[in-house]
Write a protein that holds these residues in place. Structure first.
Motif, PDB file in Angstrom:
ATOM      1  N   LEU A   1       0.836  -1.201   0.000  1.00  0.00           N
ATOM      2  CA  LEU A   1       0.000   0.000   0.000  1.00  0.00           C
ATOM      3  C   LEU A   1       0.873   1.255   0.000  1.00  0.00           C
ATOM      4  O   LEU A   1       0.628   2.203  -0.754  1.00  0.00           O
ATOM      5  CB  LEU A   1      -0.938  -0.002   1.208  1.00  0.00           C
ATOM      6  N   LEU A   2       1.901   1.273   0.834  1.00  0.00           N
ATOM      7  CA  LEU A   2       2.810   2.419   0.880  1.00  0.00           C
ATOM      8  C   LEU A   2       3.521   2.617  -0.450  1.00  0.00           C
ATOM      9  O   LEU A   2       3.709   3.751  -0.903  1.00  0.00           O
ATOM     10  CB  LEU A   2       3.843   2.244   2.004  1.00  0.00           C
ATOM     11  N   LEU A   3       3.911   1.514  -1.094  1.00  0.00           N
ATOM     12  CA  LEU A   3       4.626   1.614  -2.365  1.00  0.00           C
ATOM     13  C   LEU A   3       3.743   2.154  -3.492  1.00  0.00           C
ATOM     14  O   LEU A   3       4.259   2.669  -4.485  1.00  0.00           O
ATOM     15  CB  LEU A   3       5.198   0.249  -2.760  1.00  0.00           C
ATOM     16  N   ARG A   4       2.443   2.074  -3.350  1.00  0.00           N
ATOM     17  CA  ARG A   4       1.523   2.617  -4.360  1.00  0.00           C
ATOM     18  C   ARG A   4       1.272   4.111  -4.159  1.00  0.00           C
ATOM     19  O   ARG A   4       0.675   4.761  -5.009  1.00  0.00           O
ATOM     20  CB  ARG A   4       0.207   1.856  -4.339  1.00  0.00           C
ATOM     21  N   GLN A   5       1.734   4.645  -3.037  1.00  0.00           N
ATOM     22  CA  GLN A   5       1.526   6.062  -2.747  1.00  0.00           C
ATOM     23  C   GLN A   5       2.697   6.892  -3.268  1.00  0.00           C
ATOM     24  O   GLN A   5       3.753   6.365  -3.614  1.00  0.00           O
ATOM     25  CB  GLN A   5       1.380   6.270  -1.244  1.00  0.00           C
ATOM     26  N   GLN A   6       2.500   8.191  -3.277  1.00  0.00           N
ATOM     27  CA  GLN A   6       3.574   9.117  -3.618  1.00  0.00           C
ATOM     28  C   GLN A   6       4.240   9.610  -2.342  1.00  0.00           C
ATOM     29  O   GLN A   6       3.641   9.580  -1.272  1.00  0.00           O
ATOM     30  CB  GLN A   6       3.028  10.308  -4.403  1.00  0.00           C
ATOM     31  N   GLU A   7       5.473  10.071  -2.487  1.00  0.00           N
ATOM     32  CA  GLU A   7       6.171  10.621  -1.328  1.00  0.00           C
ATOM     33  C   GLU A   7       5.395  11.819  -0.776  1.00  0.00           C
ATOM     34  O   GLU A   7       4.748  12.554  -1.512  1.00  0.00           O
ATOM     35  CB  GLU A   7       7.579  11.077  -1.715  1.00  0.00           C
ATOM     36  N   SER A   8       5.498  11.985   0.531  1.00  0.00           N
ATOM     37  CA  SER A   8       4.850  13.103   1.216  1.00  0.00           C
ATOM     38  C   SER A   8       5.657  13.389   2.475  1.00  0.00           C
ATOM     39  O   SER A   8       6.692  12.779   2.700  1.00  0.00           O
ATOM     40  CB  SER A   8       3.406  12.735   1.576  1.00  0.00           C
ATOM     41  N   GLU A   9       5.153  14.269   3.320  1.00  0.00           N
ATOM     42  CA  GLU A   9       5.881  14.532   4.568  1.00  0.00           C
ATOM     43  C   GLU A   9       5.829  13.336   5.510  1.00  0.00           C
ATOM     44  O   GLU A   9       6.578  13.275   6.473  1.00  0.00           O
ATOM     45  CB  GLU A   9       5.365  15.788   5.259  1.00  0.00           C
TER      46      GLU A   9
ATOM     47  N   LEU B   1       5.844  10.035   4.146  1.00  0.00           N
ATOM     48  CA  LEU B   1       6.360   8.879   3.410  1.00  0.00           C
ATOM     49  C   LEU B   1       7.540   9.310   2.569  1.00  0.00           C
ATOM     50  O   LEU B   1       7.436  10.230   1.747  1.00  0.00           O
ATOM     51  CB  LEU B   1       5.274   8.282   2.511  1.00  0.00           C
ATOM     52  N   GLU B   2       8.664   8.638   2.775  1.00  0.00           N
ATOM     53  CA  GLU B   2       9.891   8.963   2.060  1.00  0.00           C
ATOM     54  C   GLU B   2      10.490   7.691   1.482  1.00  0.00           C
ATOM     55  O   GLU B   2      10.629   6.685   2.177  1.00  0.00           O
ATOM     56  CB  GLU B   2      10.889   9.625   3.016  1.00  0.00           C
ATOM     57  N   PHE B   3      10.814   7.742   0.184  1.00  0.00           N
ATOM     58  CA  PHE B   3      11.532   6.658  -0.474  1.00  0.00           C
ATOM     59  C   PHE B   3      12.984   7.072  -0.612  1.00  0.00           C
ATOM     60  O   PHE B   3      13.280   8.225  -0.928  1.00  0.00           O
ATOM     61  CB  PHE B   3      10.963   6.397  -1.880  1.00  0.00           C
ATOM     62  N   LYS B   4      13.880   6.124  -0.389  1.00  0.00           N
ATOM     63  CA  LYS B   4      15.314   6.408  -0.524  1.00  0.00           C
ATOM     64  C   LYS B   4      15.999   5.240  -1.211  1.00  0.00           C
ATOM     65  O   LYS B   4      15.827   4.091  -0.828  1.00  0.00           O
ATOM     66  CB  LYS B   4      15.958   6.626   0.845  1.00  0.00           C
ATOM     67  N   GLU B   5      16.783   5.556  -2.242  1.00  0.00           N
ATOM     68  CA  GLU B   5      17.593   4.521  -2.865  1.00  0.00           C
ATOM     69  C   GLU B   5      18.748   4.210  -1.926  1.00  0.00           C
ATOM     70  O   GLU B   5      19.317   5.101  -1.301  1.00  0.00           O
ATOM     71  CB  GLU B   5      18.122   4.990  -4.219  1.00  0.00           C
TER      72      GLU B   5
ATOM     73  N   ASN C   1      13.248   4.255  -5.380  1.00  0.00           N
ATOM     74  CA  ASN C   1      13.628   5.585  -5.858  1.00  0.00           C
ATOM     75  C   ASN C   1      12.494   6.584  -5.654  1.00  0.00           C
ATOM     76  O   ASN C   1      11.398   6.218  -5.234  1.00  0.00           O
ATOM     77  CB  ASN C   1      14.121   5.542  -7.308  1.00  0.00           C
ATOM     78  N   ASP C   2      12.750   7.838  -5.969  1.00  0.00           N
ATOM     79  CA  ASP C   2      11.778   8.911  -5.729  1.00  0.00           C
ATOM     80  C   ASP C   2      10.478   8.730  -6.503  1.00  0.00           C
ATOM     81  O   ASP C   2       9.469   9.345  -6.171  1.00  0.00           O
ATOM     82  CB  ASP C   2      12.380  10.274  -6.088  1.00  0.00           C
ATOM     83  N   PHE C   3      10.497   7.915  -7.558  1.00  0.00           N
ATOM     84  CA  PHE C   3       9.300   7.688  -8.365  1.00  0.00           C
ATOM     85  C   PHE C   3       8.496   6.488  -7.873  1.00  0.00           C
ATOM     86  O   PHE C   3       7.497   6.119  -8.466  1.00  0.00           O
ATOM     87  CB  PHE C   3       9.682   7.496  -9.831  1.00  0.00           C
ATOM     88  N   GLY C   4       8.969   5.853  -6.792  1.00  0.00           N
ATOM     89  CA  GLY C   4       8.264   4.705  -6.235  1.00  0.00           C
ATOM     90  C   GLY C   4       8.645   3.384  -6.867  1.00  0.00           C
ATOM     91  O   GLY C   4       8.010   2.367  -6.605  1.00  0.00           O
ATOM     92  N   ASN C   5       9.698   3.383  -7.691  1.00  0.00           N
ATOM     93  CA  ASN C   5      10.173   2.141  -8.311  1.00  0.00           C
ATOM     94  C   ASN C   5      11.077   1.393  -7.341  1.00  0.00           C
ATOM     95  O   ASN C   5      12.019   1.970  -6.785  1.00  0.00           O
ATOM     96  CB  ASN C   5      10.944   2.439  -9.599  1.00  0.00           C
ATOM     97  N   VAL C   6      10.800   0.118  -7.157  1.00  0.00           N
ATOM     98  CA  VAL C   6      11.607  -0.708  -6.262  1.00  0.00           C
ATOM     99  C   VAL C   6      12.934  -1.022  -6.951  1.00  0.00           C
ATOM    100  O   VAL C   6      12.966  -1.703  -7.970  1.00  0.00           O
ATOM    101  CB  VAL C   6      10.862  -2.007  -5.893  1.00  0.00           C
ATOM    102  N   THR C   7      14.009  -0.474  -6.396  1.00  0.00           N
ATOM    103  CA  THR C   7      15.344  -0.727  -6.934  1.00  0.00           C
ATOM    104  C   THR C   7      16.077  -1.783  -6.126  1.00  0.00           C
ATOM    105  O   THR C   7      16.971  -2.433  -6.623  1.00  0.00           O
ATOM    106  CB  THR C   7      16.171   0.580  -6.967  1.00  0.00           C
ATOM    107  N   GLY C   8      15.696  -1.942  -4.875  1.00  0.00           N
ATOM    108  CA  GLY C   8      16.258  -2.974  -4.016  1.00  0.00           C
ATOM    109  C   GLY C   8      17.568  -2.588  -3.358  1.00  0.00           C
ATOM    110  O   GLY C   8      18.204  -1.598  -3.699  1.00  0.00           O
ATOM    111  N   ILE C   9      17.928  -3.402  -2.391  1.00  0.00           N
ATOM    112  CA  ILE C   9      19.184  -3.270  -1.654  1.00  0.00           C
ATOM    113  C   ILE C   9      19.984  -4.528  -1.924  1.00  0.00           C
ATOM    114  O   ILE C   9      19.437  -5.634  -1.941  1.00  0.00           O
ATOM    115  CB  ILE C   9      18.921  -3.132  -0.141  1.00  0.00           C
ATOM    116  N   ASP C  10      21.288  -4.376  -2.131  1.00  0.00           N
ATOM    117  CA  ASP C  10      22.153  -5.529  -2.350  1.00  0.00           C
ATOM    118  C   ASP C  10      21.994  -6.505  -1.185  1.00  0.00           C
ATOM    119  O   ASP C  10      22.079  -6.105  -0.021  1.00  0.00           O
ATOM    120  CB  ASP C  10      23.602  -5.055  -2.471  1.00  0.00           C
ATOM    121  N   VAL C  11      21.746  -7.762  -1.519  1.00  0.00           N
ATOM    122  CA  VAL C  11      21.463  -8.784  -0.504  1.00  0.00           C
ATOM    123  C   VAL C  11      22.581  -8.884   0.541  1.00  0.00           C
ATOM    124  O   VAL C  11      22.324  -9.158   1.709  1.00  0.00           O
ATOM    125  CB  VAL C  11      21.178 -10.151  -1.163  1.00  0.00           C
TER     126      VAL C  11
END
Length: 113
Positions: free
Chosen positions: A8-16, A18-22, A51-61
């Motif tokens: 659900l969070l991943l379908r939302q846009q960033e806001s004060e 919710l923050e996405f960080k690569e 990333n800032d656009f909500g695309n899951v880029t992942g973290i190195d395992v």
């Protein structure tokens, strides 16, 4: 946190709140600024590996557990954030990519970097 809530969070846009960080190989340099702002505000969610656009880029395992350990240690380090505020990061997988979720509650204290 449940997988459903994360999706659900991943379908939302960033806001004060919710923050996405690569964060492919290391914690982002601006992470604790965001944590401090959320502690001093109304709280929120931070998801590392997106990333800032909500695309899951992942973290190195190979870096996930190290980043989680670093988050716990740095949030308890008064040289990093004062007063300290222990965070409880949670790792999860989406589309076979690792993410770290941080829920940052509003704090009753004023925090600074």
């Amino acid at each position: 946190m449940t997988t459903e809530r994360l999706l659900l969070l991943l379908r939302q846009q960033e806001s004060e709140h919710l923050e996405f960080k690569e964060a492919k190989f290391a914690l982002p340099t601006s992470l604790f600024e965001t944590i401090c702002a959320m502690l001093n505000g109304d709280g929120g969610d931070i998801i590392l590996g997106v990333n800032d656009f909500g695309n899951v880029t992942g973290i190195d395992v190979d870096q996930v557990d190290k980043m989680m350990n670093d988050l716990a240690n740095l949030s308890n380090d008064p040289a990093k954030i004062n007063p300290t505020f222990l965070l409880f990061p949670r790792k999860c997988q989406v589309d076979e990519k690792w993410l770290i979720h941080l829920y940052v509650p509003a704090s009753s204290q004023v925090h600074k970097l």
